[in-house]
Design an enzyme around this catalytic site. Structure first.
Site, PDB file in Angstrom:
ATOM      1  N   GLY A 238       6.302   0.399   1.751  1.00 25.64           N
ATOM      2  CA  GLY A 238       6.167  -0.205   3.069  1.00 25.64           C
ATOM      3  C   GLY A 238       6.349   0.682   4.268  1.00 25.64           C
ATOM      4  O   GLY A 238       6.063   0.265   5.391  1.00 25.64           O
ATOM      5  N   PRO A 273       6.321   3.828  -2.593  1.00 25.02           N
ATOM      6  CA  PRO A 273       5.472   4.082  -1.425  1.00 25.02           C
ATOM      7  C   PRO A 273       3.995   4.190  -1.813  1.00 25.02           C
ATOM      8  O   PRO A 273       3.660   4.779  -2.854  1.00 25.02           O
ATOM      9  CB  PRO A 273       5.985   5.422  -0.892  1.00 25.02           C
ATOM     10  CG  PRO A 273       6.591   6.103  -2.073  1.00 25.02           C
ATOM     11  CD  PRO A 273       7.086   5.033  -3.001  1.00 25.02           C
ATOM     12  N   ARG A 311     -10.460  -2.022   6.388  1.00 22.78           N
ATOM     13  CA  ARG A 311      -9.237  -2.213   7.178  1.00 22.78           C
ATOM     14  C   ARG A 311      -9.479  -2.656   8.626  1.00 22.78           C
ATOM     15  O   ARG A 311      -8.814  -3.582   9.090  1.00 22.78           O
ATOM     16  CB  ARG A 311      -8.346  -0.965   7.135  1.00 22.78           C
ATOM     17  CG  ARG A 311      -7.855  -0.625   5.722  1.00 22.78           C
ATOM     18  CD  ARG A 311      -6.764   0.435   5.716  1.00 22.78           C
ATOM     19  NE  ARG A 311      -5.565  -0.057   6.359  1.00 22.78           N
ATOM     20  CZ  ARG A 311      -5.212   0.194   7.603  1.00 22.78           C
ATOM     21  NH1 ARG A 311      -5.931   0.989   8.365  1.00 22.78           N
ATOM     22  NH2 ARG A 311      -4.129  -0.340   8.091  1.00 22.78           N
ATOM     23  N   TYR A 315      -7.795  -6.156   9.004  1.00 20.52           N
ATOM     24  CA  TYR A 315      -6.455  -6.129   9.620  1.00 20.52           C
ATOM     25  C   TYR A 315      -6.491  -5.701  11.084  1.00 20.52           C
ATOM     26  O   TYR A 315      -5.453  -5.332  11.636  1.00 20.52           O
ATOM     27  CB  TYR A 315      -5.543  -5.130   8.887  1.00 20.52           C
ATOM     28  CG  TYR A 315      -5.467  -5.251   7.389  1.00 20.52           C
ATOM     29  CD1 TYR A 315      -4.809  -6.324   6.790  1.00 20.52           C
ATOM     30  CD2 TYR A 315      -6.005  -4.270   6.567  1.00 20.52           C
ATOM     31  CE1 TYR A 315      -4.712  -6.423   5.415  1.00 20.52           C
ATOM     32  CE2 TYR A 315      -5.908  -4.351   5.189  1.00 20.52           C
ATOM     33  CZ  TYR A 315      -5.259  -5.437   4.617  1.00 20.52           C
ATOM     34  OH  TYR A 315      -5.158  -5.503   3.250  1.00 20.52           O
ATOM     35  N   CYS A 341     -24.524  -6.612   7.624  1.00 24.51           N
ATOM     36  CA  CYS A 341     -24.939  -7.792   8.379  1.00 24.51           C
ATOM     37  C   CYS A 341     -23.760  -8.737   8.605  1.00 24.51           C
ATOM     38  O   CYS A 341     -23.709  -9.836   8.055  1.00 24.51           O
ATOM     39  CB  CYS A 341     -26.071  -8.495   7.645  1.00 24.51           C
ATOM     40  SG  CYS A 341     -27.426  -7.370   7.347  1.00 24.51           S
ATOM     41  N   TYR A 370      -5.778   2.238   0.904  1.00 20.58           N
ATOM     42  CA  TYR A 370      -6.465   0.964   1.118  1.00 20.58           C
ATOM     43  C   TYR A 370      -7.861   1.193   1.729  1.00 20.58           C
ATOM     44  O   TYR A 370      -8.346   0.378   2.501  1.00 20.58           O
ATOM     45  CB  TYR A 370      -5.596   0.025   1.971  1.00 20.58           C
ATOM     46  CG  TYR A 370      -4.204  -0.138   1.397  1.00 20.58           C
ATOM     47  CD1 TYR A 370      -4.017  -0.829   0.209  1.00 20.58           C
ATOM     48  CD2 TYR A 370      -3.095   0.463   1.996  1.00 20.58           C
ATOM     49  CE1 TYR A 370      -2.758  -0.939  -0.357  1.00 20.58           C
ATOM     50  CE2 TYR A 370      -1.827   0.350   1.428  1.00 20.58           C
ATOM     51  CZ  TYR A 370      -1.668  -0.349   0.257  1.00 20.58           C
ATOM     52  OH  TYR A 370      -0.427  -0.453  -0.302  1.00 20.58           O
TER      53      TYR A 370
HETATM   54  C1  LIG Z   1       1.592  -2.830  -1.931  1.00 18.35           C
HETATM   55  C2  LIG Z   1       2.916  -2.654  -2.534  1.00 18.35           C
HETATM   56  C3  LIG Z   1       3.618  -1.458  -2.346  1.00 18.35           C
HETATM   57  C4  LIG Z   1       3.141  -0.338  -1.477  1.00 18.35           C
HETATM   58  O1  LIG Z   1       3.182  -0.642  -0.120  1.00 18.35           O
HETATM   59  P1  LIG Z   1       2.867   0.468   0.971  1.00 18.35           P
HETATM   60  O2  LIG Z   1       2.972  -0.238   2.255  1.00 18.35           O
HETATM   61  O3  LIG Z   1       1.491   0.968   0.710  1.00 18.35           O
HETATM   62  O4  LIG Z   1       3.883   1.548   0.826  1.00 18.35           O
HETATM   63  C5  LIG Z   1       4.825  -1.318  -3.004  1.00 18.35           C
HETATM   64  N1  LIG Z   1       5.323  -2.319  -3.785  1.00 18.35           N
HETATM   65  C6  LIG Z   1       4.665  -3.477  -3.971  1.00 18.35           C
HETATM   66  C7  LIG Z   1       5.261  -4.521  -4.839  1.00 18.35           C
HETATM   67  C8  LIG Z   1       3.443  -3.686  -3.349  1.00 18.35           C
HETATM   68  O5  LIG Z   1       2.809  -4.852  -3.526  1.00 18.35           O
END
Ligand SMILES: *Cc1c(COP(=O)(O)O)cnc(C)c1O
Length: 416
Positions: A238, A273, A311, A315, A341, A370
């Site tokens: 995350g 990560p 993306r 998003y 399109c 992604y």
């Molecule tokens: C998507 C995901 C991640 C990775 O998230 P990032 O934001 O790309 O670091 C890690 N753990 C789980 C369970 C996920 O679903």
């Protein structure tokens, strides 16, 4: 190093992007091995005081070349399907460094994971834990299980990538987790290996992590009082990256939060990560097909579309767009759009950008995570090549899909 201009021309490490475009055609993804390795090593250095496993989140970019590069450096994998587990193993990531996450794992997928004796399966519901138990008993094995808890914290990120709030579908409700741990500790097919949390993606603030990790520490202590001793604390992924003007926390600052909240527990720390390892090591290179003016508006139409990089459409994501040949001419304001399109097929709206001409190349930056992973053949467009660069060397680690390949697997009914 990585993506820099030499004589006003954009290079990937030691390789000219013009040359690559001639070699593989546009659009294509280009990845830097050096940047990939550095991003992994940043975590490695920051977490070195902890007994740790860095399980790269394969869904960010599951390319075999990317995974093999990470495997060589000692990286593990976080997978969310049996398919991802398959490529991770193919890439040489050992089973005991693989974590299996996801809210809806099938019986077949769980069977594979248990047979492979992976590091841990992060279970997300009572029903899943019971299912794992039954499968493991049938196999005569014990499954390594962690329970993914939902700490009910707001990750302060985009709604579509927030996962740690009570109303999200992820994890086991905080108040039910104790009960589930107690129940699972009596199940003969389950070896309780750890606890897991993942609160969202593209986090730019450490506070939500601090909240979540503090809650986890409390739960680990409470469980120990009941005789349930866990080895692994899986903190998820995350950590955000800089797409535009964001100031993401460093791995060191993140590690400080880990130390502050969990340091005295002396557990095996797992991190997952994805984006922060793969994001800025990749770009998408496209050719300008046309430019046009409609009233006051300038449009730059490129040969990459939302099927190649979704993306921005999905998003509202910002990606910096650079000319591969830089001229330094006065910028214009333009929309950079794809050929699909759909009105949503826009990479950048009202972007201040150097004027470019038909046939010139643009690089969409920070597209390593992604990007290719979420691409599709919408509009029956082939999946684009992925090129991995290593110094002066490069390798097409996925070639462009052919129409035959796109049609393979389809058949015409016998009544036609
Ligand atoms: C998507 C995901 C991640 C990775 O998230 P990032 O934001 O790309 O670091 C890690 N753990 C789980 C369970 C996920 O679903």
């Amino acid at each position: 190093m990585c993506f820099t201009y030499h004589n006003e021309e954009l290079f990937a490490e030691g390789v000219s992007l013009h040359k690559l475009a001639q070699e593989v055609g546009t659009p294509f993804y280009c990845y830097s091995s050096d940047k990939l390795a550095r991003n992994f090593q940043a975590y490695q250095n920051a977490l070195k005081e902890f007994n740790n496993t860095i399980c790269y989140s394969v869904k960010a970019n599951p390319n075999l070349g990317v995974l093999r590069t990470l495997a060589r450096l000692g990286c593990g994998a976080d997978v969310v399907s049996a398919g991802e587990m398959y490529v991770a193993l193919k890439a040489g990531i050992p089973a005991d460094k693989i974590v299996f996450s996801g809210v809806g794992k099938t019986r077949e997928e769980l069977t594979q994971a248990i047979k492979n004796q992976i590091l841990q399966i992060n279970a997300e519901s009572v029903a899943e834990v019971e299912t794992i138990n039954r499968i493991a008993i049938d196999l005569g094995l014990k499954a390594n299980v962690a329970i993914r808890v939902n700490p009910d914290v707001d990750a302060l990120t985009h709604v579509k990538i927030t996962t740690g709030k009570k109303e999200n579908k992820f994890g086991v409700d905080w108040d039910d987790a104790y009960h589930l741990y107690r129940a699972a500790s009596r199940m003969p097919g389950i070896r309780l290996a750890g606890i897991a949390v993942h609160i969202g993606s593209q986090l730019l603030d450490l506070q939500p992590f601090r909240f979540a990790f503090t809650k986890i520490a409390q739960m680990v202590r409470d469980l120990e009082k009941e005789g349930i001793v866990l080895e692994n604390i899986d903190l998820g992924g995350g950590l955000g990256i800089n797409y535009n003007v964001e100031l993401p926390p460093t791995c060191e600052a993140y590690a400080d939060v880990v130390r502050e909240t969990l340091g005295d527990l002396h557990k095996h720390i797992i991190v997952e990560p994805g984006r922060s390892i793969a994001g800025n090591m990749g770009i998408l290179v496209a050719e300008v097909l046309y430019t046009k003016q409609m009233g006051e508006k300038n449009f730059i139409i490129i040969d990459a579309g939302m099927n190649d990089l979704v993306r921005p459409a999905m998003y509202d994501a910002w990606h910096t767009i650079l000319p591969v040949a830089r001229r330094g001419t006065a910028p214009i304001i333009a929309d950079v759009v794809g050929p699909i399109c759909e009105s949503g097929d826009i990479f950048a709206k009202d972007r201040i950008i150097e004027p470019v001409q038909q046939g010139e190349l643009l690089a969409i930056m920070c597209a390593g995570a992604y990007g290719a992973a979420m691409s599709s053949i919408y509009n029956f467009r082939p999946l684009v090549p992925e090129v991995l660069v290593n110094g002066e060397e490069f390798c097409v680690v996925r070639r462009r899909t052919s129409y035959e390949e796109m049609l393979s697997g389809q058949s015409v009914p016998q009544w036609l």
